[in-house]
Design a protein around this motif. Sequence first.
Motif, PDB file in Angstrom:
ATOM      1  N   TYR A 198      39.145  43.860   1.882  1.00 38.92           N
ATOM      2  CA  TYR A 198      40.213  45.001   2.033  1.00 38.92           C
ATOM      3  C   TYR A 198      41.501  44.514   1.703  1.00 38.92           C
ATOM      4  N   PRO A 199      41.693  43.950   0.481  1.00 36.24           N
ATOM      5  CA  PRO A 199      43.292  43.581  -0.017  1.00 36.24           C
ATOM      6  C   PRO A 199      44.043  44.805  -0.123  1.00 36.24           C
ATOM      7  N   PRO A 200      45.505  44.773   0.269  1.00 31.97           N
ATOM      8  CA  PRO A 200      46.329  45.775   0.206  1.00 31.97           C
ATOM      9  C   PRO A 200      46.602  46.395  -1.316  1.00 31.97           C
ATOM     10  N   GLU A 201      46.512  45.445  -2.303  1.00 31.10           N
ATOM     11  CA  GLU A 201      46.835  45.710  -3.463  1.00 31.10           C
ATOM     12  C   GLU A 201      45.708  45.627  -4.608  1.00 31.10           C
ATOM     13  N   PRO A 202      45.466  46.435  -5.627  1.00 28.38           N
ATOM     14  CA  PRO A 202      44.168  46.163  -6.693  1.00 28.38           C
ATOM     15  C   PRO A 202      44.435  45.026  -7.402  1.00 28.38           C
ATOM     16  N   ASP A 204      45.417  42.025  -6.113  1.00 28.66           N
ATOM     17  CA  ASP A 204      44.802  41.072  -5.287  1.00 28.66           C
ATOM     18  C   ASP A 204      43.380  41.054  -5.616  1.00 28.66           C
ATOM     19  N   TYR A 205      42.733  42.275  -5.290  1.00 27.53           N
ATOM     20  CA  TYR A 205      41.362  42.411  -5.684  1.00 27.53           C
ATOM     21  C   TYR A 205      41.000  41.571  -6.942  1.00 27.53           C
ATOM     22  N   ARG A 206      41.528  41.836  -8.183  1.00 28.69           N
ATOM     23  CA  ARG A 206      41.226  41.609  -9.550  1.00 28.69           C
ATOM     24  C   ARG A 206      41.349  39.921  -9.286  1.00 28.69           C
ATOM     25  N   THR A 207      42.333  39.582  -8.813  1.00 23.48           N
ATOM     26  CA  THR A 207      42.423  37.793  -8.764  1.00 23.48           C
ATOM     27  C   THR A 207      41.311  37.243  -8.159  1.00 23.48           C
ATOM     28  N   GLY A 208      40.993  37.812  -6.683  1.00 20.58           N
ATOM     29  CA  GLY A 208      39.849  37.530  -6.187  1.00 20.58           C
ATOM     30  C   GLY A 208      38.573  37.374  -6.769  1.00 20.58           C
ATOM     31  N   LEU A 209      38.172  38.539  -7.188  1.00 22.80           N
ATOM     32  CA  LEU A 209      36.935  38.873  -8.201  1.00 22.80           C
ATOM     33  C   LEU A 209      36.699  37.786  -9.226  1.00 22.80           C
ATOM     34  N   THR A 210      37.825  37.595 -10.034  1.00 24.02           N
ATOM     35  CA  THR A 210      38.014  36.690 -10.804  1.00 24.02           C
ATOM     36  C   THR A 210      37.414  35.112 -10.627  1.00 24.02           C
ATOM     37  N   ARG A 211      38.240  34.815  -9.299  1.00 29.40           N
ATOM     38  CA  ARG A 211      37.762  33.614  -8.840  1.00 29.40           C
ATOM     39  C   ARG A 211      36.316  33.302  -8.454  1.00 29.40           C
ATOM     40  N   ILE A 212      35.962  34.586  -7.581  1.00 31.16           N
ATOM     41  CA  ILE A 212      34.404  34.538  -7.289  1.00 31.16           C
ATOM     42  C   ILE A 212      33.448  34.351  -8.515  1.00 31.16           C
ATOM     43  N   ARG A 213      33.620  35.160  -9.674  1.00 29.35           N
ATOM     44  CA  ARG A 213      32.793  35.005 -10.861  1.00 29.35           C
ATOM     45  C   ARG A 213      32.980  33.544 -11.538  1.00 29.35           C
ATOM     46  N   THR A 227      27.909  41.471  -5.898  1.00 30.70           N
ATOM     47  CA  THR A 227      28.385  42.749  -5.990  1.00 30.70           C
ATOM     48  C   THR A 227      29.706  43.068  -5.318  1.00 30.70           C
ATOM     49  N   PRO A 228      30.811  43.505  -6.395  1.00 31.18           N
ATOM     50  CA  PRO A 228      32.067  43.510  -5.864  1.00 31.18           C
ATOM     51  C   PRO A 228      32.306  45.064  -5.060  1.00 31.18           C
ATOM     52  N   ALA A 229      32.613  44.875  -3.807  1.00 28.77           N
ATOM     53  CA  ALA A 229      32.901  46.197  -2.989  1.00 28.77           C
ATOM     54  C   ALA A 229      34.135  46.178  -2.320  1.00 28.77           C
ATOM     55  N   LEU A 230      34.600  47.073  -1.684  1.00 28.41           N
ATOM     56  CA  LEU A 230      36.008  47.492  -1.322  1.00 28.41           C
ATOM     57  C   LEU A 230      36.029  48.109  -0.103  1.00 28.41           C
ATOM     58  N   TYR A 231      36.489  47.352   1.166  1.00 23.87           N
ATOM     59  CA  TYR A 231      36.644  48.320   2.614  1.00 23.87           C
ATOM     60  C   TYR A 231      38.078  48.841   2.420  1.00 23.87           C
ATOM     61  N   VAL A 232      38.195  50.170   2.601  1.00 19.39           N
ATOM     62  CA  VAL A 232      39.326  50.950   2.541  1.00 19.39           C
ATOM     63  C   VAL A 232      39.608  52.092   3.494  1.00 19.39           C
ATOM     64  N   VAL A 233      40.767  52.030   4.294  1.00 20.35           N
ATOM     65  CA  VAL A 233      40.655  53.140   4.962  1.00 20.35           C
ATOM     66  C   VAL A 233      41.379  54.543   4.275  1.00 20.35           C
ATOM     67  N   VAL A 234      40.859  55.627   4.332  1.00 19.03           N
ATOM     68  CA  VAL A 234      41.072  56.801   3.435  1.00 19.03           C
ATOM     69  C   VAL A 234      41.334  58.182   4.526  1.00 19.03           C
ATOM     70  N   LEU A 235      42.329  58.933   3.909  1.00 19.16           N
ATOM     71  CA  LEU A 235      42.608  60.135   4.782  1.00 19.16           C
ATOM     72  C   LEU A 235      43.192  60.835   3.634  1.00 19.16           C
ATOM     73  N   GLY A 287      37.951  46.016 -10.962  1.00 17.20           N
ATOM     74  CA  GLY A 287      36.492  45.429 -10.520  1.00 17.20           C
ATOM     75  C   GLY A 287      35.625  46.055  -9.713  1.00 17.20           C
ATOM     76  N   ALA A 288      36.134  46.971  -8.516  1.00 18.12           N
ATOM     77  CA  ALA A 288      35.447  47.172  -7.445  1.00 18.12           C
ATOM     78  C   ALA A 288      34.283  48.199  -8.273  1.00 18.12           C
TER      79      ALA A 288
END
Length: 320
Positions: A198-202, A204-213, A227-235, A287-288
């Motif tokens: 659940y990274p605060p910024e996209p 951060d997500y991109r960087t993490g997914l690159t490392r995973i791959r 599977t690249p997923a995301l946990y996010v609070v939405v309203l 990438g999510a």
Amino acid sequence: MDDDIRFGVLAPIGRAQWGEGTDPRELVDFAVRAEGLGYDSLWANDTLLSPRIEALTMLAAVAPMTDRITLGTAALMPVLRRPVQAAQTLASIDLLSGGRLTIAVGAGFPGRFGRPLYDLSEVPWDRRFARLDETIALWRHLWMAEGPASFHGEFLRFDEIPQTTAPYRPGGPPIWLGGASPAALARTGRLYDGWLPYPPEPEDYRTGLTRIRQTSTDADRAPDAVTPALYVVVLVADSVERGRQALEGFGKATYGLPLEELEKIQAVVAGPPEHVAARLKGYVDAGARHLVCRIGTLDLKSQREQLELIADLVPLVRRP
């Protein structure tokens, strides 16, 4: 919903989210409605630190009432359960759902949602991530065994475990990992089937997914093994300001944090549909491919309303 970008929703199983005076049996209807609206998945989170419907109990109740929707944990804390018993329970839910279970797991983190759970479970806090990996290895070993099985790890040692319940799918349900530390990224790439951070910024997500791959490739796994997923609070709200005002109360009731602190550590988005969609699309562009939305309200009526509003904005997220 499109197979490329999938949308899920967290069931409001905590009393703070379903609200006083609500019959919690209505949560099953919430799940059925989510399936009817086209959501791809329904998730339950896991803790001992607040009044709630227990996560696996919730999924077991929903399994025979739904037909298509994936049922998931976001995230399951294996430390809260005896490992062999947990393997049996998870295999049973996979059977009852016809192979629709996905298990996202976590080891907790320092603070009120981490170490106290270990103390309650009488499990050491130290080396919790290694213990988590070993628990997952045990589950997979039991799910593939065709007879009595032994398992000798660093933390878990069993001789001649009688054959346990086999899950619906050979080898068992997919297992995802939550977390975005460098160690978590490396372990995800080597050992797990999905990633639910659940990274605060996209970015951060991109960087993490690159490392995973890259880690997956180094471990002789396919680059898309995770599977690249995301946990996010939405309203969804009339304005960003009104949405943030609503999330202020949600953050304090759910996490014990004001919104400005919560959004430093977790993906949070509120505002008009176009604003929410644009923010979520930022993660999709990073990438999510499976967005797990936690609705940021504090009563079941508004949870149902948001369920409909979020379903309506899905086409905006998928728009090229």
